[in-house]
Design an enzyme around this catalytic site. Structure first.
Site: not given
Length: 327
Positions: A197-200, A216, A252, A281
Site C-alpha cells: 500500500a498504496p500501490g506504487g 498489506d 519496500d 531503510k
C-alpha cells in the site's frame, strides 16, 4: 573518482577505506580512491578512472574549445558513449550550462562513427563510457568500460519519470532498480509485493504484464484493488505465506532493516521466490556496519545469490538490493 548522494560522502569514504582503496574527499558528493574495489561501493552512484584533470575558471564557456582540444588527446580508443555531468549539489548544479558546452565542444571534434548514440546499447556493444565532470574550479575526464559501469546515466543520476497516476514516488525506485537488471518481471509472471500500500510498486509490476499478490493490511488505490491481475492480501508481510513459489519478491517497507532482512532471508531459505528486489531503510548513523549484517543475513542465512546493494538515485535514506535463487 566516485559520485554519491549529498550527505553520504562519509559513508562512501568509509566503504572505500575498508576496502583498502585509500580514499580522499574531493568535495561535496565527490570522493576519489587510488584503486577500484572488487566489490562496487554501495553508496557510489558512478565511478570513473580519471584520465585528465584540468583547472577551470568560473565561466567555462570561453574555454570550452581549448579544454576540448586537451581532452581529445587522452580519450580512450574504440567506440565511446560521451556524457557530461556536474556534482549533484547546489554549487555543482549551477555549472550545468558549462558542462553542456564542454560536451558539445568535444563531440564536435570527434568523428561521428566514434560515438554510440544509443546509450542503452553500450554494454552489449562493448563501448567505453566517457564522463566529463565539470566541478567548481576543475574539469575531469574519466572512463569506465560500459560493462563495468555502475550506471549508464551521467554522474549516475538515473532520473525516472513519475507517472501522473502514480500513488507515490516509490515507483521510481523500482523502475531504476529494474533498469540495472538484465531481466525484469514480465507478462504472466507472479510477483509478491510485501508492504504494497498504496500501490506504487504493484502499479508498475502490473503495467509490465505481471500478476501481483499485494500484501498489506492497508488499502490499495481503488484502480489496483479492483484490477483483475491484483490479489490484495490484507495481512502483515511478516505473517504472510505464499501458497506456492513465485517468480519475484518485491519489498519496500518502512520497517526496521534487520527484521526486513530476516524476512527476505526466510523467503530465500524456503525457496518461495526466484528473484528479489527490495529496499532496506537506513535511518541510523552507522550505516556500513548494519549493511554488512544485512548482506550476511541475505546470503549466508537466506541463500540469495548474485546480491547487489546500491543506493540508487531515487533512494533517500535507504539502499536497494537485488538477488536471485538457483541460477
Amino acid at each position: 573518482m566516485w559520485t554519491c548522494r549529498a550527505g553520504f560522502e562519509s559513508h562512501l569514504f568509509e566503504e572505500l577505506a575498508w576496502a583498502g582503496a585509500s580514499p580522499r574527499m574531493l568535495g561535496e558528493v565527490l570522493v576519489e580512491s587510488e584503486t577500484r574495489p572488487s566489490e562496487p561501493p554501495v553508496f557510489a552512484r558512478t565511478g570513473i578512472r580519471v584520465l585528465t584533470s584540468l583547472p577551470s575558471e568560473q565561466n567555462l564557456d570561453p574555454m570550452a574549445g581549448a579544454l576540448a582540444e586537451r581532452i581529445l588527446d587522452t580519450l580512450p580508443k574504440g567506440m565511446l558513449v560521451l556524457q557530461s555531468f556536474t556534482p549533484d549539489s547546489p554549487e555543482g548544479n549551477r555549472l550545468a550550462d558549462e558542462a553542456d558546452a564542454l560536451l558539445e565542444a568535444v563531440r564536435a571534434r570527434l568523428p561521428a562513427d566514434r560515438l554510440l548514440e544509443e546509450t542503452w546499447r553500450a554494454r552489449e556493444a562493448g563501448a567505453t563510457l566517457v564522463e566529463l565532470c565539470v566541478a567548481p574550479g576543475v574539469v575531469m575526464m574519466g572512463e569506465v568500460p560500459a560493462r563495468e559501469a555502475l550506471s549508464l546515466s551521467p554522474g549516475g543520476r538515473q532520473r525516472m519519470r513519475r507517472g501522473a497516476d502514480s500513488p507515490s514516488r516509490a515507483a521510481m525506485k523500482l523502475e531504476e532498480a529494474l533498469v540495472n537488471l538484465p531481466f525484469e518481471p514480465g507478462r504472466g509472471e507472479v510477483c509478491v509485493d510485501l508492504g504494497a500500500a498504496p500501490g506504487g510498486w504493484t502499479q508498475r509490476l502490473v503495467a509490465r504484464g505481471a500478476r501481483v499478490i499485494a500484501v498489506d493490511p492497508a488499502k490499495l488505490m481503488p484502480e489496483l484493488a479492483h484490477h483483475p491481475r491484483v490479489e490484495h492480501v490484507q495481512e502483515s508481510a511478516f505473517a504472510y505465506t505464499p501458497e506456492e513459489p513465485v517468480d519475484w519478491l518485491c519489498c519496500d517497507m518502512a520497517w526496521r532493516p534487520l527484521e526486513v532482512a530476516q524476512l527476505l532471508a526466510k523467503w530465500g531459505r524456503r525457496d518461495w521466490a526466484t528473484h528479489l528486489v527490495a529496499n532496506i531503510k537506513l535511518p541510523m548513523k552507522d550505516k556500513n556496519p548494519l549493511l554488512l549484517r544485512v548482506r550476511h543475513i541475505l546470503t549466508e542465512e537466506g541463500g540469495w545469490q548474485g546480491l547487489t546493494m546500491r543506493q540508487l538515485y531515487h533512494d533517500r535514506d535507504e539502499v536497494t538490493v537485488t538477488a536471485h535463487r538457483g541460477q
